[in-house]
Design a protein around this motif. Structure first.
Motif, PDB file in Angstrom:
ATOM      1  N   CYS A   1       0.446  -1.255   0.212  1.00 36.84           N
ATOM      2  CA  CYS A   1       0.254  -0.125  -0.010  1.00 36.84           C
ATOM      3  C   CYS A   1       0.918   1.158  -0.082  1.00 36.84           C
ATOM      4  O   CYS A   1       1.252   2.061   0.910  1.00 36.84           O
ATOM      5  CB  CYS A   1      -1.485   0.308   0.981  1.00 36.84           C
ATOM      6  SG  CYS A   1      -1.760   1.363   1.581  1.00 36.84           S
ATOM      7  N   THR A   2       1.526   1.866  -1.198  1.00 37.16           N
ATOM      8  CA  THR A   2       2.650   3.124  -1.353  1.00 37.16           C
ATOM      9  C   THR A   2       1.870   3.821  -0.931  1.00 37.16           C
ATOM     10  O   THR A   2       2.630   4.948   0.046  1.00 37.16           O
ATOM     11  CB  THR A   2       2.278   3.036  -2.369  1.00 37.16           C
ATOM     12  OG1 THR A   2       0.817   3.704  -3.726  1.00 37.16           O
ATOM     13  CG2 THR A   2       3.115   1.968  -4.129  1.00 37.16           C
ATOM     14  N   GLU A   3       0.290   4.467  -0.166  1.00 37.51           N
ATOM     15  CA  GLU A   3      -0.211   5.287   0.071  1.00 37.51           C
ATOM     16  C   GLU A   3       0.012   5.549   1.560  1.00 37.51           C
ATOM     17  O   GLU A   3       0.723   6.509   2.913  1.00 37.51           O
ATOM     18  CB  GLU A   3      -1.560   5.064   0.987  1.00 37.51           C
ATOM     19  CG  GLU A   3      -2.134   6.392  -1.187  1.00 37.51           C
ATOM     20  CD  GLU A   3      -3.419   6.386  -0.542  1.00 37.51           C
ATOM     21  OE1 GLU A   3      -4.645   6.253   0.289  1.00 37.51           O
ATOM     22  OE2 GLU A   3      -3.701   7.943  -1.563  1.00 37.51           O
ATOM     23  N   CYS A   4       0.103   3.878   2.627  1.00 41.13           N
ATOM     24  CA  CYS A   4       0.024   3.149   3.459  1.00 41.13           C
ATOM     25  C   CYS A   4       2.163   3.819   4.234  1.00 41.13           C
ATOM     26  O   CYS A   4       2.285   4.229   5.216  1.00 41.13           O
ATOM     27  CB  CYS A   4      -0.114   2.337   3.778  1.00 41.13           C
ATOM     28  SG  CYS A   4      -1.733   2.087   3.761  1.00 41.13           S
TER      29      CYS A   4
ATOM     30  N   GLY B   1       3.300   7.183  -1.955  1.00 43.72           N
ATOM     31  CA  GLY B   1       2.816   8.114  -3.257  1.00 43.72           C
ATOM     32  C   GLY B   1       0.980   8.282  -2.759  1.00 43.72           C
ATOM     33  O   GLY B   1       0.411   7.899  -1.671  1.00 43.72           O
TER      34      GLY B   1
ATOM     35  N   GLY C   1       3.986   5.294   3.079  1.00 43.49           N
ATOM     36  CA  GLY C   1       4.415   6.869   2.116  1.00 43.49           C
ATOM     37  C   GLY C   1       5.102   7.751   1.248  1.00 43.49           C
ATOM     38  O   GLY C   1       5.352   8.388   1.108  1.00 43.49           O
TER      39      GLY C   1
END
Lengths: 490, 253
Positions: free
Chosen positions: B246-249, B253, B251
């Motif tokens: 999870c790239t958002e998780c 993207g 940090g």
């Protein structure tokens, strides 16, 4: 020299913290290869805060899973909620003190010799901040966005320093993940600033993140009084000297309250032995925490038990590290040597099952053989950037309907895709498909990994009419980026 | 080395290491911000490495100082901590005495005043916190405040609402906490003017039975939930989330 060794020799608790940090991150091969572990043990949530995007992680993060479960459905919510309840009622915040890898990192940072900020009424009030974060970022925001079919793990996205450190920086540090640098943006800047601030704070303040921010600790703290294992105060023996509270570095009001991490250090300063471990008598000898060495019952027997338990634990750790080291975690590309997954290669052929709002149609689509310019996007209903960028693909599919085929392949082919398509893209020009894992295959045999996907969604490739890959986009794209790539080919 | 000299060395070291840590942190932060503000998107590994290269010196100096601290610390042991804060315990014991007959009216009135002032601040704190939480929940539970696409902007807006809603009760809470501490000390001083030995602390009633009932009820509930979730394939979504990055998780993207 002896003085130094005595001073810095880790305590029993530190050894346990180190042990569990290693056990939860036993996939050491991941740090070398730069890949995360994609095997079946990730179905289980580990008790502590340990990012599942860490290359070494062999289990799921309970907080990340909880936030994801609001969108996933009732059964997932029951599963994750049940696991959290189970950990809570068994150990309470003893997990923070003994099992949490991020707790270990914070304690090691606090070992740096600087002036320390001691607990005060201000820190006691700040300890309530974690409940605000729990309610707002772990429950309200993920639930609100789940109701709109947009997964948003708000705590992970905006706060979690464990994710930035264990996941983000660990992955970026490996040369094979150089492409990930293209994703960096405002979120990384914010989370990096936060990570540096929290790291700095942990040097001066004992367990700053754990005390003031960690929602997982807030959840476990609620179970401290009823937990099976932990620290207990026998009121009958207590003389209210307050030595335990003064000695404790957490913001406790009394031993065993929601702030207590059951580290057991207060037991050593209690003059009456009123603090003891609670738990089944088979595992916890009465008064074991406080009784003088000479009075301990069956000292020899206990020593033998400890040695056996220690050897058993070491065997488990060695077995786990060995098991994960031998697991094949690299993408298994097909035998077709004429094709590839890099820019300039003819894309690997793969029949994807077409799916609509009604489910799988029975037709297939091969992105490498459409005979037109093809935009292939790998997405998932669980992935926020994926669902946020789908409108751009829809727009491209509509504007270039006669020249471009847009295929959106749903990763892992979970059952949530048809309902999502039916609700938001019932008449879209996008060809939706399922990226199935072949029967008997593993995650690595899916089209996503065959085409070089490294576990990050979304992932987009642009192919020309002959199936040659012309562009690869890791992470999110904008409409302008897509249009520019397509305009070069049509 | 005398204690005074040890204290001086410790102080000098603490000032140096604190300054070095702060400088290193500011350097790291400014490097990260400068990449984002001046760098050409998308970033490359080389560009990021080049941006972080100039801060290597302060970071290594800081690490060196930290290492020195570990060597110095056993050689320069600090004095023992101050005696534990026992104000609340003392107050509890003094109040446990039967004060009705020995206490003169002026003293009793002064003691009551202290108590009432503490209660007033406590309830005002609770009231402010409740009001702040209510206002924020009113905002947070309105779906329209959280846009489906403009997620970051929605979250920033929510933070601006959260800040005063929680900040004002927090600031008042800090004031109330320090007032409480001073008030307790004043009350102890007043109570000590009354003759009579402090009463021994009374043992709390035993609630272990109810705790055990709650413990096993939650245990059964937890096992039931896990079993239901497992049998209904609830584990599949956990696995899906866990084996994809999870790239958002993290940090990215």
């Amino acid at each position: 020299m002896k003085n130094f060794i005595q001073k810095y020799w880790p305590s029993k608790r530190k050894w346990m913290q180190l042990y569990f940090a290693l056990l939860f991150n036993a996939n050491l091969k991941g740090f070398v290869s730069g890949n995360i572990y994609t095997g079946s043990t990730k179905v289980a949530c580990v008790p502590g805060l340990n990012c599942y995007s860490c290359p070494g992680a062999v289990g799921a993060c309970p907080l990340g899973s909880l936030q994801g479960s609001f969108q996933a459905g009732k059964s997932t919510l029951f599963y994750v909620g049940g696991v959290l309840l189970l950990y809570g009622v068994l150990f309470g915040r003893m997990i923070c003190g003994w099992l949490c890898p991020f707790g270990l990192i914070q304690e090691l940072l606090h070992k740096i010799k600087t002036p320390k900020l001691k607990k005060s009424p201000v820190t006691r009030l700040l300890s309530y901040l974690k409940y605000v974060i729990l309610v707002f970022l772990v429950v309200i925001v993920p639930v609100l966005y789940a109701l709109r079919d947009t997964p948003l793990p708000a705590f992970c996205k905006y706060i979690c320093p464990a994710g930035t450190l264990e996941g983000g920086i660990s992955l970026l540090a490996n040369k094979v993940n150089a492409s990930y640098f293209s994703m960096l943006g405002p979120i990384f800047t914010w989370k990096f600033l936060l990570l540096v601030s929290i790291t700095l704070g942990c040097i001066f303040v004992f367990r700053l993140f754990c005390r003031f921010i960690c929602p997982l600790g807030a959840i476990y703290g609620l179970f401290n009084r009823i937990s099976v294992f932990g620290i207990k105060l026998e009121r009958q023996k207590c003389v209210d000297c307050n030595k335990c509270i003064s000695h404790c570095q957490m913001d406790i009001r009394h031993v065993g309250d929601p702030e207590c991490i059951s580290c057991g250090e207060c037991a050593a300063v209690c003059p009456t032995g009123a603090i003891r471990w609670k738990g089944p008598k088979v595992l916890v000898a009465p008064g074991a925490a406080t009784a003088p060495a000479a009075e301990k019952p069956n000292r020899r027997k206990r020593l033998v038990t400890r040695i056996v338990a220690g050897l058993l634990m070491l065997a488990v750790l060695a077995g786990a590290i060995g098991y994960y080291w031998t697991q094949d975690s690299g993408p298994a590309g097909p035998a077709d040597t004429q094709r590839g997954n890099q820019v300039g290669d003819v894309c690997y052929s793969y029949p994807l099952d077409v799916v609509t709002g009604d489910g799988v149609t029975g037709e297939t689509v091969d992105p490498s053989a459409t005979g037109r310019v093809t935009v292939l996007n790998f997405w998932g209903t669980w992935c926020t950037p994926c669902v946020n960028e789908l409108p751009y693909f829809d727009r491209i599919a509509t504007e270039y309907a006669d020249r471009v085929t847009v295929i959106a392949a749903h990763g892992m082919a979970t059952a949530t895709a048809p309902a999502y398509i039916a609700q938001y893209y019932p008449d879209s020009a996008i060809v939706f498909a399922n990226d199935y894992i072949p029967e008997g295959g593993t995650y690595e045999n899916g089209y996503y990994t065959t085409l070089g996907g490294r576990g990050t969604y979304p992932y987009t490739l642009v192919l020309d009419e002959t199936g040659v890959i012309t562009h690869i986009f890791y992470s999110s794209v904008t409409y302008e980026m897509l249009k520019e790539a397509v305009d070069e080919l049509v | 080395m005398t204690e005074k000299q040890r204290k001086t060395v410790r102080l000098v070291y603490f000032v140096l290491v604190t300054a070095a840590l702060l400088v290193a942190a500011v350097c790291l932060m400014s490097a990260c911000v400068s990449i984002y503000r001046t760098g050409d998107h998308p970033f490359s590994r080389e560009a990021v490495a080049a941006a972080f290269a100039p801060i290597a010196v302060p970071v290594f100096v800081c690490l060196g100082l930290v290492a020195v601290g570990f060597i110095l610390h056993p050689l320069l042991p600090a004095a023992a901590d101050a005696a534990p804060d026992r104000d609340e315990v003392t107050l509890g014991r003094l109040l446990a005495r039967d004060l009705g007959e020995v206490c003169n009216p002026e003293l009793a009135s002064a003691i009551r005043r202290e108590y009432r002032a503490r209660q007033l601040h406590r309830w005002l704190s609770v009231g402010l916190l409740t009001a702040g939480a209510a206002v924020f929940l009113w905002y947070a539970l309105n779906v329209d405040h959280f846009h489906r696409t403009e997620i970051n902007a929605s979250m920033i807006a929510a933070m601006w609402v959260l800040l005063p809603c929680m900040g004002i009760p927090f600031a008042y809470g800090v004031f109330a906490a320090y007032h409480r501490r001073r008030s307790i000390r004043r009350e102890i001083a007043l109570l000590r003017q009354i003759p009579g030995a402090p009463a021994p602390a009374a043992a709390a009633p035993n609630k272990d039975k109810w705790l055990a009932v709650a413990r096993y009820a939650v245990l059964v509930l937890a096992v039931g939930m896990v079993l239901y979730g497992w049998l209904a394939d609830g584990w599949m979504d956990v696995l899906t989330k866990a084996i994809n990055i999870c790239t958002e998780c993290i940090g990215l993207g």
